[in-house]
Design a protein around this motif. Sequence first.
Motif, mmCIF file in Angstrom:
data_model
loop_
_atom_site.group_PDB
_atom_site.id
_atom_site.type_symbol
_atom_site.label_atom_id
_atom_site.label_comp_id
_atom_site.label_asym_id
_atom_site.label_seq_id
_atom_site.Cartn_x
_atom_site.Cartn_y
_atom_site.Cartn_z
ATOM 1 N N ASN A 1 31.155 31.707 45.312
ATOM 2 C CA ASN A 1 31.616 31.705 43.867
ATOM 3 C C ASN A 1 32.961 31.769 43.758
ATOM 4 O OD1 ASN A 1 28.241 32.774 43.694
ATOM 5 N ND2 ASN A 1 28.692 31.280 42.776
ATOM 6 N N GLY A 2 33.512 30.851 42.698
ATOM 7 C CA GLY A 2 34.600 31.136 42.247
ATOM 8 C C GLY A 2 35.470 30.710 44.081
ATOM 9 N N TYR B 1 38.196 31.435 48.133
ATOM 10 C CA TYR B 1 39.212 32.208 47.448
ATOM 11 C C TYR B 1 40.034 30.970 47.496
ATOM 12 C CZ TYR B 1 37.865 36.900 47.043
ATOM 13 O OH TYR B 1 37.317 37.738 46.319
ATOM 14 N N ARG C 1 34.009 41.645 42.956
ATOM 15 C CA ARG C 1 34.444 39.953 42.571
ATOM 16 C C ARG C 1 34.926 40.342 40.370
ATOM 17 N NH1 ARG C 1 37.617 36.128 43.512
ATOM 18 N NH2 ARG C 1 37.539 34.640 42.207
ATOM 19 N N ILE D 1 38.751 28.027 24.357
ATOM 20 C CA ILE D 1 38.008 27.285 25.710
ATOM 21 C C ILE D 1 37.951 26.174 26.428
ATOM 22 C CG2 ILE D 1 37.219 28.572 27.711
ATOM 23 C CD1 ILE D 1 37.494 30.637 26.419
ATOM 24 N N GLU E 1 38.168 42.253 40.160
ATOM 25 C CA GLU E 1 39.708 41.491 40.508
ATOM 26 C C GLU E 1 39.520 40.749 39.623
ATOM 27 O OE1 GLU E 1 39.450 39.123 43.688
ATOM 28 O OE2 GLU E 1 37.938 40.791 44.784
ATOM 29 N N ARG E 2 39.476 40.489 38.636
ATOM 30 C CA ARG E 2 38.561 39.215 37.792
ATOM 31 C C ARG E 2 38.533 40.348 35.538
ATOM 32 N NH1 ARG E 2 39.422 33.805 38.159
ATOM 33 N NH2 ARG E 2 40.912 34.814 36.549
ATOM 34 N N ARG F 1 36.270 23.775 28.795
ATOM 35 C CA ARG F 1 36.305 24.038 30.677
ATOM 36 C C ARG F 1 34.937 22.899 30.739
ATOM 37 N NH1 ARG F 1 36.053 28.677 34.369
ATOM 38 N NH2 ARG F 1 35.264 27.104 35.782
ATOM 39 N N THR G 1 36.240 32.303 33.572
ATOM 40 C CA THR G 1 36.090 32.840 34.987
ATOM 41 C C THR G 1 34.720 32.105 35.475
ATOM 42 O OG1 THR G 1 33.965 33.648 34.224
ATOM 43 C CG2 THR G 1 35.942 35.088 34.935
ATOM 44 N N SER G 2 34.153 32.201 37.020
ATOM 45 C CA SER G 2 33.994 30.880 37.983
ATOM 46 C C SER G 2 31.573 30.967 37.747
ATOM 47 C CB SER G 2 33.749 30.423 38.842
ATOM 48 O OG SER G 2 33.565 31.599 39.636
ATOM 49 N N GLN H 1 39.553 36.212 30.743
ATOM 50 C CA GLN H 1 38.829 35.705 29.492
ATOM 51 C C GLN H 1 37.664 34.804 30.472
ATOM 52 O OE1 GLN H 1 40.672 33.380 26.913
ATOM 53 N NE2 GLN H 1 40.556 34.527 25.290
ATOM 54 N N GLU I 1 30.941 33.829 38.793
ATOM 55 C CA GLU I 1 31.333 35.226 38.423
ATOM 56 C C GLU I 1 30.835 36.045 36.877
ATOM 57 O OE1 GLU I 1 35.685 34.634 40.066
ATOM 58 O OE2 GLU I 1 35.131 33.770 38.136
ATOM 59 N N GLN I 2 30.947 34.933 35.914
ATOM 60 C CA GLN I 2 29.842 34.649 34.189
ATOM 61 C C GLN I 2 28.621 35.465 34.660
ATOM 62 O OE1 GLN I 2 30.320 31.400 32.368
ATOM 63 N NE2 GLN I 2 32.629 31.268 32.620
#
Lengths: 406, 328, 275, 358, 273
Positions: free
Chosen positions: E56-57, E245, C141, B325, C144-145, B327, C153-154, C149, C157-158
């Motif tokens: 977020n995201g 989004y 959220r 990964i 959805e995810r 990022r 995720t953003s 992995q 989200e983490q």
Amino acid sequence: DLVFPSMSYRTGPYAAGGIPFADGYADYFTLLNERDGGIGGEKIDMPECETAYNTEKGVECYEATKDLGSLVYQPLSTGITYQLIPKVTADGIPMLTSGLGRTSAKNGAVFPWLFNFPANYWDGASVAIKHILDEEGGDVNDKKITLVYHNSAYGKEPIRTLEELSKKHGFDLSLVPVDHPGQEQKSQWLQIRRDRPDYVIMYGWGVMNQVAIQEAVNIRFPMDKFIGIWWSGSENDVRPAGAAADGYKALTFHNLGDDYPLYDDLKTFVYDKGLAAGAGDQHGTALYNRGLYGAMLVAEAAKTAQEIHGVSAITPAMMRDGMEALEMTEEKMAALGLPAFGPEFQVTCENHGGNGFAAIGQWDAAASEWKMITDYIQSDQEIVQPLIEADSMAYAEENGITPSCD
Amino acid sequence: MPDQLIFAMEVFLNGLMAGVLYALVALGFVLIYKASGIFNYSQGVMALFAALTLVGIMEGRVPFAHLINATFGTEIHHFGWHLPALAAILLTMGVMVVLAWAVNKLIFNHLVNQEPIILFMATIGLAYFMEGFGDVMWGADIKKLDVGLPQGINTAIDEITYGWFGYGFFIDNLDIVATIIAALLVIALVMFSQYTKQGRAMRAVADDHQAALSVGISLNFIWIMVWSLAGFVALVAGIMWGTKMGVQFSLSLIALKALPVLMLGGFTSIPGAIVGGLIIGVGEKLFEFAIGPMIGGATENWFAYVLALIFLVFRPQGLFGEKIIERV
Amino acid sequence: MLDAAKTQTETLLEVNNIEVIYNHVILVLKGVSLKVPKGGITALLGGNGAGKTTTLKAVSNLLASERGEVTKGSIIYRGERVQDLTPNDLVRKGVIQVMEGRHCFEHLTVEENLLTGAYTRAASRGDVDADLEMVYEYFPRLKERRRSQAGYTSGGEQQMVAIGRALMSRPETILLDEPSMGLAPQLVEQIFNIVKSLNEEQGYTFLLAEQNTNVALRFAHYGYILESGRVVMDGPADDLRENPDVKEFYLGMSDEGRKSFRDVRSYRRRKRWLS
Amino acid sequence: MFYREAGDFKTSYVEDSQTFPIKFDRYRYYFVLVCAFAVVPFVINDYWVNAIFMPFLIYSIAAIGLNILVGYCGQVSLGTGGFMAVGAYGCYKLMTAFPDVSIFFHIIAAGGITALVGVLFGLPSLRIKGFYLAVATLAAQFFLVWLFNRVPWFYNYSASGQISAPERTIFGIEVTGANTEAWATYLFCLVFTVASAIVARNLTRGAQGRKWMAIRDMDIAAEIIGVDPLKAKLSAFAVSSFFVGISGALFFAVYLGAVEVGEAFGINKSFLVLFMVIIGGLGSIFGSFAGAAFLVLLPVLLKNVLVAGLGWPTDLAAHLEFMIVGALIIAFLIAEPHGLAQLWRVMKEKLRLWPFPH
Amino acid sequence: MLDATDEGYVTSDGRKIGDVLMEMKNITLRFGGVKAITDISFDIRQGEIRAIIGPNGAGKSSMLNVISGFYVPQEGEVWYKGQKRPQMKPFQVAQLGIARTFQNIALFEGMTVLDNVMTGRLNYMKTNLFQQALWKGKAEEEETKNREVVEKVIDFLEIQSIRKTPVSRLPYGLKKRVELARALAAEPSLLLLDEPMAGMNVEEKEDMSRFVLDVNDEFGTTIALIEHDMGVVMDLSDRVVVMDYGKKIGDGTPDEIRNNQAVIDAYLGVAHD
Ligand SMILES: Nc1ncnc2c1ncn2[C@@H]1O[C@H](COP(=O)(O)OP(=O)(O)OP(=O)(O)O)[C@@H](O)[C@H]1O
Ligand SMILES: Nc1ncnc2c1ncn2[C@@H]1O[C@H](COP(=O)(O)OP(=O)(O)OP(=O)(O)O)[C@@H](O)[C@H]1O
Ligand SMILES: [Mg+2]
Ligand SMILES: [Mg+2]
């Protein structure tokens, strides 16, 4: 004191081979000390130094022991031998490399400090072919012989000789290298199975031997057509394959087994006194005998040196003289309790390497022992001698040495 | 069919079998890497140690005999019993669990949350230690290992293929056994790591030691578990290889044959170890068969690595490895 | 908001005068003491490097893995000394930490991440699934995810994953380290509301380290302010909110109400209680 | 009390970025240099040179080289043995092809050749990372060894397949071959070692070093702030291989005098040098020396203590030696995961605070 | 509405904002099935402080990654200084004068603060390997010259006292500041900040704001900034882009955004003061 350092390798990948040799080497000297009070009245001192078959440790061992008045080195590793060649020459200490090392060291005119009696790798190859000739009634024309070898300087040694011999006798030679360490030899043995050679000669070392013999068993290659060099001919090499290894042959330049008067003395003066080296469980093995033999040769050379110079406390230079005047005869060996234990030979300045005699041993799996099946056979001097001459002269030229025997 | 093609087929089949044997060693690496991110250099030595212990127990050798005799001047070597293989295997397994416990307790417990290279280094230290330890415990001689596995050419296959091609294929019985065992092992291990709680925890630990601690996963337990599992795999590999070449120091070097497999299959993938093994096995054998004679032979050692390298250039995480990964 | 009754109840966690040293040489906490009452929300405030994270890690015993150690003082949970327990023992006792900076298991999916939270529980499949649903309810959220992995995720989200994971262990006490960091404003609100409802409805006890003093003091019952490894002030949240120094340094208020960030351009010497 | 920065003010950036900012360190460093050059050569004998100093000095160069790659640039390599072999064989070919050129230049040129080979094998590092790369570099290790063994041109078609260093002199003093003096070979190696250390230090303290370290610590971030990963990694491979090549050349020509590739430059060598680097401390020049010293000296020391001192049988001693070395490696890692160099640093930090505990 | 013609505009506090420096045209970015950015266009003008906000995201960080060349969008163009930017590697982008900080701090943990900040100067250091190996002379000179610049940045950000500390030991907030220092050391023409104030308390945010404003003021550096603290965003930025989004749902001055219903619904929750 007479100092005979022992450069042993009881650890590392080749420990199984190093242990019996080191034990034999040590036990012989212990016997001389215990039974005869040393050699010519001088006690023997045998500092042991572990090389683990590693060149750098070998150098360390050499440097650590050379100032103790060491009389002769047996480095037991071709790699270490090459390192030590310039060093012993400069320091004036003789070195004995029986059945290993630099083959052309046989030419004492170029290598005054090196000895490699009684036989060398090229002799080995030639004797193996002679044995095959005997088996085949003297005609190997169009027979296929395969050399399986450790892909290193050592394994490549016999190639030149075999090529010459194949020209002379008309057999087909094919070469199958095995890369170090050789735990996986499927490809090689599949190839051998396809090629169906009549004989396989092996120059292997370490685990390569055990795997090769096992694979040969697996493809049902006839064991009595499989001949190893002396470094592929110990109990260690055949035991893992079990009963199926029965009949495997290997060269040797000394006798096998423990049916010699010397062993009685060893028992009385060494084993029973608890003085045996190592774990004391190697008696009578091929490599233990090689250790005994190596010790016996240098002990005899030391005696010779004492006789020549008339002193008991000899120096390395005197030791060299002794080695150069060494004569191994049947009577001498019998007197030592080792009748017919090795080939007869006489060392001269021109010939530091004996007369190239070696014998064939065969593994008897049921009895779990090696048996000699031939007498000592001399290598084809016509082939071997010129090769040695050429190689040693090339070395002399490269290094600006004027060959001399005076 | 032309001879060369038939031979190539034989080589191919043997390559597959050889690959399985490599994979057996690689599996142990994968397990530990997956559960801790530790690249376990000592896996080969573990296989050696397991095999040594197995032989020792079977033959009733006295552990540390040499040391004891040297120190106390005694002369003891054997207990004088001879255990059946199965019992000895179970006992050896017990020893491997103890080893796993000790390794964790004495080493990795103190190195939680360290960088991978440090952990790698620690396994090197461990390898050194076990090398010496194994030798002191059981002696450095070559031991014959026979747990009753069949060995040598499989005559049935030989005959059948002879009927087909006029040339009987050589397939080693031992390899067939190894293949079956490896298949079972892989299936069991995959199920374990993907579908059980402990398996999940194991993967979590590999990702982040601290976070795993913070949710209450006991690193101790997970590590002892995987090291035991790896010990078991090492034992299996040790039995297979030990039967082939005798139990001796060089057994530890089989690790070098497993590395390209590992790299090709991916450090983190159990099925990858098998697939990687097969590809490497076939690749190196075919190369040696087809190209080897032209360039002087003995190419297998390096070719396995070069082959793996080529795959890696296209998939830097190996065929089945977890994607790296990247990022910010 | 301070519930006087609550502060009177038993003290669940007590930190007595602890000192923490990293790497044998770096002294970070210089005698920190706190009390966390059962069923309360206690906030640990302070600037960067004040030692909030270190304090939390000292409690959850994660220090060892960072080569840190508690050299003095004691940490008592439910009247029992817990300094020498392993982190997983502590989780079993009901104390779980949500680490600063998320620390998700990158290669596991979001759902697997959440499931690891239930590691210490001997709960049935059904219970765990129900809890999973609960977390998804709090953080839609994540639902959805769930199959992605976590590594991909953003940031926000983490953070949700990390908090959700802790909830999955059904703890008694949660140590929250900077839960609001990197979250969008309405999510910050939401998370604190979740904290509040967990606290009020399920009786969870919280010790939270937070930079966002504003929000923290709004939701907490009691606060400690750390500076350079020492507690420099403590008191009920409401009192702290009224304290002029706190107002100025931690809430960004001056007498005229909230200052604009544009107005602080001129150089200003920091006032400190210590140093 | 004397170990302090206080009162040791720096008034320029040059002074501030010098290698030993603390006066005491600086003096100690000069002292060591003076000893190494002016005292040691007069007091050592063959044993000390051949068994200890030469391997130490030569391995130090290899460790410095590998440290640049692994410790500074973060690219783990297990190809060191192969690259040393390139240095050795390169040197051998040059020595025999141009006997009139000074051996000094042969060794430097051998380093240059190795650098080229290193760059070639470094190419995969652009895609492959971490342990994958480490294992991938084994391809170089095995291939190179196979090549030198396989192609007789490399060993000048000698019958034995070994290469032996012919006699060469520097200022009329023999440094290779049979008749060398201990002090001469020692000084010859020392010059290379010291020069390597200085060059390595210079490269790592400036812009190049920062590029490497940036790639090591976080390659993506490094790229985003403007480091070209291709150039950075390949330059690390080049510089590292250069040093490793020099050490290989010295190892062959000056230390052993004769080598066979598989034996002298096998995979074990790769691991050995890597161990030195890790034990000594990644990303530290001093660590390279410490690691080399540790792994060269410790076995010799243990051997002397166990065999000569305590009279143990050599094999038991050798096994115990393995166990002790292994246990010590682990113990050191537990005490300080970042190597001997870091242990030293922590000690200095404590010293600086002394007599106060924190 | 600002008068955002091609010639720029004047901000409320009287600063002159210049030409379009960078323009994103119809950017779309997908990761497998996940659409992180959908057809977004916006511009950044010379000298302004441009904020990017969103839940977020939403794809904010991904947008910065597109700008710095780390992500390659499937569709869309990036224009820089009036030219279409060809496909570039991140390090080439950096050499164009675009520097940034990261959301999850991406400092070089094994180095000291000073070394980290010095890495910001790498694009200015041109001596070759041999000169550096020698050190004395060119390399040393260059080092000193750049060190002076870096020291100025260090003074500016008030991190003198931790100059020689390894960054791994720093607390979060200071790390963020060091990261900013590293970016500033590059003397960029465009500075991208990804949540520079996350994990800071008000006082520290004030400090950080001061730095951002000063950079913008003193060096005229254009700044694009992602931030969740609305107070900061509204106070500092000249214009704001809002994403949700992966889509753009708003673009304008803080005041406009504050009152944009779509933004309130998606992000702000309540109208922010
Ligand atoms: N692993 C470590 N090794 C050495 N020093 C450390 C370590 N972790 C933290 N520190 C130091 O301890 C001090 C306190 O750090 P801590 O992380 O507890 O602060 P914090 O209050 O949580 O700050 P923040 O709000 O930035 O997270 C800092 O000065 C930091 O540099
Ligand atoms: N490399 C990647 N691979 C797969 N998905 C990704 C990747 N990078 C980002 N994403 C996804 O794209 C979406 C946008 O992510 P991004 O990091 O840009 O969000 P963000 O707006 O910065 O959010 P936050 O405020 O939480 O940091 C997220 O759903 C994330 O999971
Ligand atoms: Mg913190
Ligand atoms: Mg983001």
